[in-house]
Design an enzyme around this catalytic site. Sequence first.
Site, PDB file in Angstrom:
ATOM      1  N   ARG A  37       0.832  -1.213   0.000  1.00 39.97           N
ATOM      2  CA  ARG A  37       0.000   0.000   0.000  1.00 39.97           C
ATOM      3  C   ARG A  37       0.868   1.265   0.000  1.00 39.97           C
ATOM      4  O   ARG A  37       0.479   2.274  -0.577  1.00 39.97           O
ATOM      5  CB  ARG A  37      -0.937   0.007   1.201  1.00 39.97           C
ATOM      6  CG  ARG A  37      -2.099  -0.926   0.992  1.00 39.97           C
ATOM      7  CD  ARG A  37      -3.096  -0.831   2.098  1.00 39.97           C
ATOM      8  NE  ARG A  37      -4.366  -1.402   1.683  1.00 39.97           N
ATOM      9  CZ  ARG A  37      -5.300  -1.803   2.523  1.00 39.97           C
ATOM     10  NH1 ARG A  37      -5.117  -1.709   3.822  1.00 39.97           N
ATOM     11  NH2 ARG A  37      -6.429  -2.306   2.067  1.00 39.97           N
ATOM     12  N   LYS A 202     -19.441 -15.968   3.240  1.00 41.72           N
ATOM     13  CA  LYS A 202     -20.903 -15.962   3.282  1.00 41.72           C
ATOM     14  C   LYS A 202     -21.543 -15.359   2.037  1.00 41.72           C
ATOM     15  O   LYS A 202     -20.996 -14.436   1.443  1.00 41.72           O
ATOM     16  CB  LYS A 202     -21.370 -15.135   4.477  1.00 41.72           C
ATOM     17  CG  LYS A 202     -21.029 -15.787   5.799  1.00 41.72           C
ATOM     18  CD  LYS A 202     -21.502 -14.900   6.907  1.00 41.72           C
ATOM     19  CE  LYS A 202     -21.291 -15.549   8.261  1.00 41.72           C
ATOM     20  NZ  LYS A 202     -21.642 -14.629   9.329  1.00 41.72           N
ATOM     21  N   GLY A 355      -8.372  -7.452  -0.283  1.00 40.85           N
ATOM     22  CA  GLY A 355      -8.598  -8.262   0.914  1.00 40.85           C
ATOM     23  C   GLY A 355      -7.983  -9.636   0.806  1.00 40.85           C
ATOM     24  O   GLY A 355      -6.849  -9.801   0.344  1.00 40.85           O
ATOM     25  N   GLY A 378     -12.985  -3.829   0.762  1.00 40.75           N
ATOM     26  CA  GLY A 378     -14.326  -3.277   0.972  1.00 40.75           C
ATOM     27  C   GLY A 378     -14.716  -2.325  -0.144  1.00 40.75           C
ATOM     28  O   GLY A 378     -15.839  -2.375  -0.662  1.00 40.75           O
TER      29      GLY A 378
HETATM   30  P1  AMP Z   1     -14.906 -13.035   2.772  1.00 45.98           P
HETATM   31  O1  AMP Z   1     -14.407 -12.007   3.722  1.00 45.98           O
HETATM   32  O2  AMP Z   1     -16.387 -13.198   2.750  1.00 45.98           O
HETATM   33  O3  AMP Z   1     -14.313 -12.894   1.376  1.00 45.98           O
HETATM   34  O4  AMP Z   1     -14.403 -14.422   3.317  1.00 45.98           O
HETATM   35  C1  AMP Z   1     -13.062 -14.790   3.415  1.00 45.98           C
HETATM   36  C2  AMP Z   1     -12.977 -15.893   4.415  1.00 45.98           C
HETATM   37  O5  AMP Z   1     -13.776 -16.969   3.978  1.00 45.98           O
HETATM   38  C3  AMP Z   1     -11.587 -16.437   4.587  1.00 45.98           C
HETATM   39  O6  AMP Z   1     -11.109 -16.086   5.853  1.00 45.98           O
HETATM   40  C4  AMP Z   1     -11.767 -17.942   4.450  1.00 45.98           C
HETATM   41  O7  AMP Z   1     -11.112 -18.677   5.467  1.00 45.98           O
HETATM   42  C5  AMP Z   1     -13.266 -18.105   4.601  1.00 45.98           C
HETATM   43  N1  AMP Z   1     -13.772 -19.322   3.936  1.00 45.98           N
HETATM   44  C6  AMP Z   1     -13.529 -19.721   2.685  1.00 45.98           C
HETATM   45  N2  AMP Z   1     -14.110 -20.911   2.447  1.00 45.98           N
HETATM   46  C7  AMP Z   1     -14.746 -21.272   3.575  1.00 45.98           C
HETATM   47  C8  AMP Z   1     -15.499 -22.399   3.941  1.00 45.98           C
HETATM   48  N3  AMP Z   1     -15.724 -23.400   3.093  1.00 45.98           N
HETATM   49  N4  AMP Z   1     -16.013 -22.446   5.197  1.00 45.98           N
HETATM   50  C9  AMP Z   1     -15.781 -21.436   6.071  1.00 45.98           C
HETATM   51  N5  AMP Z   1     -15.058 -20.346   5.781  1.00 45.98           N
HETATM   52  C10 AMP Z   1     -14.541 -20.256   4.546  1.00 45.98           C
END
Ligand code: AMP
Length: 397
Positions: A37, A202, A355, A378
């Site tokens: 950054r 999620k 991220g 974000g």
């Molecule tokens: P996000 O911030 O929504 O992009 O999510 C990123 C996070 O999703 C990372 O820290 C991963 O460890 C988590 N992640 C990826 N796949 C899975 C999974 N199958 N079950 C639970 N967490 C997950």
Amino acid sequence: MKLLSIKECDLFQKKVFIRCDFNVPTDEFGNITDDRRIRSALSTIKYCLDQGCPIVLASHFGRPKAGIFTPEDSLIPVARRLHQLLKTEVLFAKDVIGESATTLVKNLKSGEIVLLENLRYEAGETKNSPELSAALASFADIYINDAFGVSHRAHASVAGITEHFDDNHKAAGFLLLKEIEFFDALLERPVRPFAAIVGGSKVSGKLEALVNLLPRVDKVLIGGGMAFTFLKALGHDIGSSLVEEDLMDEALRIMDEANRLGVKFYLPVDVVAAQKFSADSAIRMTSTQEIPNGWMGLDIGNATSELYKEVLEDVKTILWNGPMGVFEMEKFAKGSNKIAHFIADLDAVTVVGGGDTADLVQRIGLDEAMSFISTGGGASLELLEGKVLPGVLPLMK
Ligand code: AMP
């Protein structure tokens, strides 16, 4: 989207305030572990130096409690790194708008740089306080926003401050221009076929982005924890995998909409399943139609990564946002790594959302192989959702 550009600003020997994003990761000793950054901000800083500007730099860092000085949140290590990278002295103000900052800024000469202390030591920063905005604005003739990573926040140094400068005295820096140009081109005029790889934990976090992307893409490939809400909505047994039951109807609607638009919508066909969310858990490969009770999918399986490679072979533009599995644990990083290696070799425009996805690509040394890696997780997600960022809006022509 056309922005007021630093290139069109008459900067010659004018005092500039550059809002940067120096929110870099550090280890327990305060050493900077990734200075991407800081390096991303150099072209704007060097350009202003070449124009003979006295330069005021400002950034947030971590999440300190406003009004309380916590040494671990100080920007001192950033000042040191800037000095190393720029090979010029970087003065450091011990406060944001206090005596130290005011004196240093007042005496700043052509080609000199002062870095203010962490903006978030001031309570007014995250509240977009008019008083703080005015105080920061009084430091300079020209305002430059080069902090893409925080431009989705209506904060004093990003939003409120812009009200104190007319269109000839504010602009986007080179990093912000580049980020906006890449996402604009991606969303408005992608070279087709265009595939979005969407993963992460999620559905709720990516729902709006998915809805906004559907009319723009040819293929969607889902991975990560969010896949299980779609799979369960289709009636599959997902064991104890992550799921958002309240979004199952929405998941079905998204798949129907994809179908209606002729967008190919891919879900994992197999997973690496674990008995517990832990690096030392027992693991097994299973089909996503029948993940056994008590097992949770933590990565896409081999069949899925092979399928996804095949699906991506003919695409010309790829957007990747969100890991395919729990990449922080080696056992569940293979799926993400395979996808990263595969798309790095493709003859396609590859855009990686910030991220986690940026981290994982960097971790395996493939950052140079991608066309573009965003510096803001974000902020890039909000662009994908179709939003205009509060830090970007005042700089639009
Ligand atoms: P996000 O911030 O929504 O992009 O999510 C990123 C996070 O999703 C990372 O820290 C991963 O460890 C988590 N992640 C990826 N796949 C899975 C999974 N199958 N079950 C639970 N967490 C997950």
